[in-house]
Write an enzyme that holds these catalytic residues in place. Sequence first.
Site, PDB file in Angstrom:
ATOM      1  CD  GLU A  83       6.664 -24.606 -23.165  1.00 36.27           C
ATOM      2  OE1 GLU A  83       7.846 -24.519 -22.743  1.00 36.27           O
ATOM      3  OE2 GLU A  83       5.848 -23.656 -23.104  1.00 36.27           O
ATOM      4  NE  ARG A 112      12.619 -26.239 -17.992  1.00 35.76           N
ATOM      5  CZ  ARG A 112      11.973 -25.461 -17.136  1.00 35.76           C
ATOM      6  NH1 ARG A 112      11.593 -25.955 -15.972  1.00 35.76           N
ATOM      7  NH2 ARG A 112      11.693 -24.220 -17.453  1.00 35.76           N
ATOM      8  CE  LYS A 138       8.703 -19.583 -21.685  1.00 34.58           C
ATOM      9  NZ  LYS A 138       9.430 -20.890 -21.695  1.00 34.58           N
TER      10      LYS A 138
END
Length: 320
Positions: A41, A45, A129
């Site tokens: 993943e 960011r 998640k």
Amino acid sequence: MHPVLKQISDIGIVPVIAIDDAEKAVPLAKALVAGGLPVAEITFRTAAGEAAIRAISREVPEMLVGAGTVLTHDQLDRALDAGARFIVSPGFNPDMVRYGLSKGALMVPGTATPGEMEQAMALGLEVVKFFPAEQNGGVAKLKALAGPYKTLKWMPTGGVNAKNLADYLAFDQIVACGGTWMVKKDLIQQENWAEITRLSREAVRAMLGFSLDHVGINCGSEAEADRLARTLCDMFGFAYQMGNSSVQALHAVECTKTPGRGTHGHIAIATSNVDRAVYHLGLYGVRCLPETCKTDAKGNTKAIYIDGEFGGFAIHLVRR
């Protein structure tokens, strides 16, 4: 289950990567693949996230790459265009989920509360998640929630590490865990690909938890199996148990009433998850025999034989 989610489940661990230099993406991906973790993943960011996803998708096709920390429609569009196979967000935003689904994206939004989980289920999601996992109660909370949400599966991320990984993955409703310990920023910056591969292999070994369960000895008759089992029980203090097809000296030796697989018998290797073990052994060319697969009432694989003999013994995997 969606085929991408099935692959994530088989792999079991999803490295979560914040990368500052897209030039390092390909060697990083190759290091993870070499360590048995062909999934990542890549978070948005950093400014390099999109370029990193594009480079991995193009140059390391065996890597299942997804985009994380996707917060806007624009980021989602760019992630999909770069080749992301799944989309992960830290929180639950119904608008983002709907938008992603309209684009055909596999959405794995972050959730922390039953209300968010129910909303995700109402939108047709099968996996969410759980973030941040440890700070929100960890696996104990998920087990407490499992009663009313039996069809939902979770991917915990946040505080998961090599020490608590096995505790999470021992719970059937956890599809995989996200983690960063094998892809720390300093290792990426130093281009220490060998250490990333080592940590990845270590994580896989910890997840699978292989151990000897018992040895099976082929006997020619029930009487022979009975005599051998009783001898072993008397000698070592094992517990005697008569079964339909074997007599057991628990929990060390199984004496079969008629010869089974293997010239001499079989060796049973226990693992936390047989399906994951089959997948990871397959990465190294080990073939299992689907015709020998046994499942439990929930459809989970509980045992399967490996192809071949080893020192005159067959080997089968059994769920711990």
